[in-house]
Every structure is written in C-alpha cells, then in structure tokens.
Design a protein around this motif. Structure first.
Motif, PDB file in Angstrom:
ATOM      1  N   UNK A 195       0.823  -1.207   0.000  1.00 48.79           N
ATOM      2  CA  UNK A 195       0.000   0.000   0.000  1.00 48.79           C
ATOM      3  C   UNK A 195       0.865   1.267   0.000  1.00 48.79           C
ATOM      4  N   UNK A 196       0.311   2.354  -0.538  1.00 52.36           N
ATOM      5  CA  UNK A 196       1.014   3.631  -0.510  1.00 52.36           C
ATOM      6  C   UNK A 196       1.246   4.042   0.940  1.00 52.36           C
ATOM      7  N   UNK A 197       2.193   4.925   1.167  1.00 48.61           N
ATOM      8  CA  UNK A 197       2.457   5.404   2.523  1.00 48.61           C
ATOM      9  C   UNK A 197       1.993   6.848   2.615  1.00 48.61           C
ATOM     10  N   UNK A 198       1.052   7.126   3.541  1.00 44.57           N
ATOM     11  CA  UNK A 198       0.465   8.464   3.612  1.00 44.57           C
ATOM     12  C   UNK A 198       1.014   9.292   4.760  1.00 44.57           C
ATOM     13  N   UNK A 199       1.960   8.732   5.531  1.00 42.23           N
ATOM     14  CA  UNK A 199       2.520   9.502   6.642  1.00 42.23           C
ATOM     15  C   UNK A 199       3.994   9.170   6.819  1.00 42.23           C
ATOM     16  N   UNK A 200       4.694  10.056   7.522  1.00 42.21           N
ATOM     17  CA  UNK A 200       6.104   9.815   7.802  1.00 42.21           C
ATOM     18  C   UNK A 200       6.249   8.573   8.682  1.00 42.21           C
ATOM     19  N   UNK A 201       5.260   8.362   9.559  1.00 43.04           N
ATOM     20  CA  UNK A 201       5.280   7.170  10.420  1.00 43.04           C
ATOM     21  C   UNK A 201       5.218   5.905   9.569  1.00 43.04           C
ATOM     22  N   UNK A 202       4.381   5.936   8.515  1.00 41.41           N
ATOM     23  CA  UNK A 202       4.271   4.766   7.627  1.00 41.41           C
ATOM     24  C   UNK A 202       5.620   4.471   6.973  1.00 41.41           C
ATOM     25  N   UNK A 203       6.340   5.528   6.576  1.00 46.93           N
ATOM     26  CA  UNK A 203       7.667   5.324   5.985  1.00 46.93           C
ATOM     27  C   UNK A 203       8.597   4.660   6.988  1.00 46.93           C
ATOM     28  N   UNK A 204       8.485   5.078   8.243  1.00 49.56           N
ATOM     29  CA  UNK A 204       9.380   4.517   9.266  1.00 49.56           C
ATOM     30  C   UNK A 204       9.050   3.062   9.526  1.00 49.56           C
ATOM     31  N   UNK A 205       7.745   2.714   9.491  1.00 48.14           N
ATOM     32  CA  UNK A 205       7.353   1.308   9.677  1.00 48.14           C
ATOM     33  C   UNK A 205       7.867   0.469   8.503  1.00 48.14           C
ATOM     34  N   UNK A 206       7.738   1.022   7.286  1.00 51.41           N
ATOM     35  CA  UNK A 206       8.216   0.289   6.112  1.00 51.41           C
ATOM     36  C   UNK A 206       9.711   0.010   6.218  1.00 51.41           C
ATOM     37  N   UNK A 207      10.461   1.025   6.620  1.00 44.91           N
ATOM     38  CA  UNK A 207      11.909   0.847   6.744  1.00 44.91           C
ATOM     39  C   UNK A 207      12.217  -0.267   7.744  1.00 44.91           C
ATOM     40  N   UNK A 208      11.472  -0.264   8.860  1.00 47.86           N
ATOM     41  CA  UNK A 208      11.669  -1.307   9.876  1.00 47.86           C
ATOM     42  C   UNK A 208      11.376  -2.690   9.293  1.00 47.86           C
ATOM     43  N   UNK A 209      10.253  -2.797   8.597  1.00 51.02           N
ATOM     44  CA  UNK A 209       9.842  -4.103   8.061  1.00 51.02           C
ATOM     45  C   UNK A 209      10.842  -4.600   7.018  1.00 51.02           C
ATOM     46  N   UNK A 210      11.255  -3.690   6.118  1.00 47.44           N
ATOM     47  CA  UNK A 210      12.212  -4.107   5.081  1.00 47.44           C
ATOM     48  C   UNK A 210      13.559  -4.478   5.687  1.00 47.44           C
ATOM     49  N   UNK A 211      14.014  -3.691   6.650  1.00 50.51           N
ATOM     50  CA  UNK A 211      15.318  -3.992   7.247  1.00 50.51           C
ATOM     51  C   UNK A 211      15.248  -5.299   8.020  1.00 50.51           C
ATOM     52  N   UNK A 212      14.126  -5.504   8.710  1.00 54.46           N
ATOM     53  CA  UNK A 212      13.982  -6.747   9.472  1.00 54.46           C
ATOM     54  C   UNK A 212      13.944  -7.949   8.518  1.00 54.46           C
ATOM     55  N   UNK A 220      -4.788  12.336  -0.339  1.00 50.92           N
ATOM     56  CA  UNK A 220      -5.191  11.231  -1.203  1.00 50.92           C
ATOM     57  C   UNK A 220      -6.408  10.534  -0.624  1.00 50.92           C
ATOM     58  N   UNK A 221      -6.932   9.601  -1.404  1.00 50.18           N
ATOM     59  CA  UNK A 221      -8.052   8.803  -0.932  1.00 50.18           C
ATOM     60  C   UNK A 221      -7.542   7.399  -0.698  1.00 50.18           C
ATOM     61  N   UNK A 222      -7.650   6.968   0.544  1.00 48.37           N
ATOM     62  CA  UNK A 222      -7.049   5.700   0.928  1.00 48.37           C
ATOM     63  C   UNK A 222      -8.120   4.759   1.482  1.00 48.37           C
ATOM     64  N   UNK A 223      -7.669   3.608   1.968  1.00 45.88           N
ATOM     65  CA  UNK A 223      -8.627   2.590   2.428  1.00 45.88           C
ATOM     66  C   UNK A 223      -8.851   2.670   3.937  1.00 45.88           C
ATOM     67  N   UNK A 224      -9.992   2.149   4.338  1.00 46.86           N
ATOM     68  CA  UNK A 224     -10.358   2.083   5.753  1.00 46.86           C
ATOM     69  C   UNK A 224     -11.088   0.748   5.888  1.00 46.86           C
ATOM     70  N   UNK A 246      -9.929   9.823   3.719  1.00 48.54           N
ATOM     71  CA  UNK A 246      -9.607  10.909   2.800  1.00 48.54           C
ATOM     72  C   UNK A 246      -8.730  11.947   3.478  1.00 48.54           C
ATOM     73  N   UNK A 247      -7.511  12.064   2.980  1.00 48.06           N
ATOM     74  CA  UNK A 247      -6.565  13.026   3.533  1.00 48.06           C
ATOM     75  C   UNK A 247      -6.540  14.243   2.615  1.00 48.06           C
ATOM     76  N   UNK A 248      -6.787  15.434   3.218  1.00 51.10           N
ATOM     77  CA  UNK A 248      -6.869  16.652   2.410  1.00 51.10           C
ATOM     78  C   UNK A 248      -5.924  17.724   2.921  1.00 51.10           C
TER      79      UNK A 248
END
Ligand code: HEC
Ligand SMILES: [Cu+2]
Length: 315
Positions: free
Chosen positions: A9-26, A173-177, A195-197
């Motif tokens: 899924x796309x990343x809509x926050x800086x926190x999401x980027x940090x989680x992705x980095x953790x998951x990929x590095x792990x 963007x328009x994302x999922x819930x 919906x993030x505006x």
C-alpha cells in the motif's frame, strides 16, 4: 504499480515510511541470518551424502568461537530491532497535545465518525494533512478493528471500552479504511474511504457539512435533556459535584483511593455510577445504561471536557 493489484500500500505519513523501513530492514536481517544456515546445509548435504568420498577423519568436535558467535551475534542484531520497534511503538502510544479528536463508533457493519465541530460521517473519514489526529474509538456491539493500511495503523475497537490511535497524515489522497476483525455476515463490507486533504480543502469540507452544533454543544443539549443538569447544574438543589475542570484531574473517591478523570472514567460515571463514588457524595446518581447510545456518551464526554476549570475564563 501499473497492474490493478498493488503489492504494497502507498504510505500516507512519515510514520508509515518509518514502519516500512523497519519491516524491510527486518526482512533483510532474517534473510541474512537464514541464508548461511540454508546454504551451509545444502553444501554439507552435497559434500557428505552417503557414499561420498569426503574425508571424514579428524572431524572437529568443538568450536568455541563459532558456537558463541552464532548465539551472540543474532541476539545482538535482534535486540537492535527490539529497541527500534519499541521506540516506534512508544511514539504511536503517546498522542501529542492539541490533536484533533475524532469520535469513532463501530457497529455491525459500519464506521461512524464525528468531528469536534460536530460534522458526522459514515464509512468515510476526512482528515487534514500536517495536523495530529486522535481517534477515540468504541463499539456498540461486537469487537471490530480499524485498519488504515496507508498509515500502517490498526487498533481493535471494543465494546465498553475506549481505544485510541493517533497519526499525522502528510500526503493528500483517498485511501482505504477497513475492519479487520471478523465481526459477522457483512464483515467483508465493513470499510470505506480514508480521505486526507490539504488543510484548506478540509476546512471547506467542514463548512459544507451540516451540523447541529459542535460535539460539545450537542453534549450540552443532552446534558439538559437527560436531566444531568438538574443535579450537576449550578443551582441544583441536589448535592452533586460540579463537573467544570475535572477532566484530567485525580478525583478522590469515597473508598479513599483516587481516579484519573479521563474518557473511561466519565463513561463509567454515566453507566456504572455506583462503582466509583466521589468522596463526600451519596451514591444517588442513577445509571444511564440503556438510555444513552455510545455516540451520545462521546458527546457528553466532549461537553464535560470543554467545561473550563473554575476560576479560569471560559473560551
Ligand atoms: C440524581 C442526581 C444526578 C443525576 C441525574 C446525574 N448525576 Fe452525575 N453524579 C451525581 C452525584 C451525587 C455524583 C457523585 C457521587 C458519585 O460519584 O456517584 C455524580 C457523579 C458524576 C460524575 C463524576 C464526577 C466527579 O467529580 O468525579 C460524572 C462525570 C457525572 N456524575 C456525570 C453525569 C452525567 C453526564 C449525567 C447525565 C447523563 C449525570 N451525571 C446525571 C448526581 C447525579
Ligand atoms: Cu467489524
């Protein structure tokens, strides 16, 4: 991704980027730890298979450094991830002050949201970018779970309890819930749009939505209609505590203990008044269980929260 099937899924926050980095590095760590074991196993199997002419004399029986190494090195690597992940977890568990507070009620099978200004929505949640948002969530029936994949956030939503998450979305963007807890027949349909505006577009959306007053004003009306003000109001003949400014304080209880006045405490005061009785008062408050909905309780809480502390000037 050009095909219709996004693998990530796309990343809509800086926190999401940090989680992705953790998951990929792990994931990389797991590969790095597993690869020598699997490759070594294959190499030994090929070399020492039955009937092979490999030299089996003088096989070493002990190897202190290798044995210590394969225990200590992976342990230290894993601890790095423990600290890294625990810090991200702590960040997610501590909402900043001044966040926009959205009330969330889940039920079979829909999500209901109400903004502080009173705007309501169903199966859709609008939020502005660049501002922290907290969701205070409860369920009016079974256990649900709110999943916002583009924020990498998921939290169970339980009956008779409040759970919270906070986030700061950065990319419009328009994302999922989604609901991710199997909650009955239409569970799979229990979702919608997140919906993030940009703040301006969010303001415009707020203004375009009809409201009956802010969340706190709706709470105030309920406070009168349900008769709470008859006891808690300034001129009440009944001896009941004033509710102004109690939010966030420690209340002395009749059993000598103290209780922090938060959302859960106010909710319990309304539904189970006899459980925690304020010191110096009689347990005369009737229970409102079955007389108020989850959404109404959240409005009453917003009203109590909005009352200024005694002595301070009202907003
Ligand atoms: C019959 C009078 C009466 C009515 C009606 C009543 N209350 Fe109360 N309430 C009391 C009394 C007395 C106490 C203190 C004793 C206790 O904790 O039960 C109290 C305690 C509370 C507390 C805890 C206050 C503190 O200082 O910790 C809250 C919150 C509260 N009431 C909210 C409400 C709300 C909201 C309603 C309406 C849905 C309501 N009350 C209706 C009499 C009443
Ligand atoms: Cu559900």
């Amino acid at each position: 991704m050009t095909s219709g099937l996004p693998l990530w899924p796309a990343a809509a926050s800086a926190y999401a980027d940090r989680i992705d980095l953790l998951v990929w590095t792990f994931s990389a760590l797991i590969i790095a730890l597993a690869a020598p074991v699997i490759l070594g196993m294959m190499w030994f199997a090929a070399k020492y298979h039955r009937g092979s002419s490999a030299d089996r004399r003088h096989a070493p029986r002990k190897g202190f450094w290798i044995e210590t190494g394969w225990a200590v090195i992976p342990f230290l690597l894993a601890m790095v991830f423990y600290v890294w992940a625990a810090r991200l977890y702590a960040l997610e568990r501590t909402p900043p002050d001044g966040a926009l507070e959205v009330a969330v009620v889940a039920k079979q099978w829909m999500w209901k949201f109400q903004h502080p200004g009173g705007q309501r929505e169903i199966n859709e949640l609008h939020v502005p970018t660049g501002q922290p948002v907290t969701l205070t969530m409860t369920s009016q029936d079974v256990i649900h779970s709110l999943f916002l994949p583009e924020l990498r956030l998921k939290m169970d939503v339980l009956p008779d309890r409040y759970t919270t998450i906070w986030f700061q979305a950065d990319r419009p963007g328009t994302y999922a819930l989604r609901c991710t807890q199997f909650c009955g027949t239409d569970h799979a349909l229990m979702g919608g749009r997140f919906i993030v505006q940009e703040p301006k577009a969010y303001e415009a959306w707020l203004h375009a939505s009809a409201v009956d007053g802010t969340l706190a004003q709706e709470g105030e009306r309920l406070f009168r209609r349900l008769g709470c003000s008859g006891c808690h109001g300034a001129n009440a003949a009944v001896h009941a505590p004033a509710l102004a400014g109690i939010y966030g304080t420690q209340q002395p209880l009749s059993d000598g203990s103290f209780a922090l006045v938060d959302d859960r405490y106010i909710r319990d005061s309304i539904l189970l008044p006899a459980r925690q009785v304020v010191a110096g008062y009689q347990p005369i408050m009737p229970s409102f269980a079955g007389k108020v909905s989850e959404e109404e309780i959240l409005r009453l809480i917003a009203y109590v929260k909005s009352l200024p502390r005694e002595g301070s000037t009202p907003p």
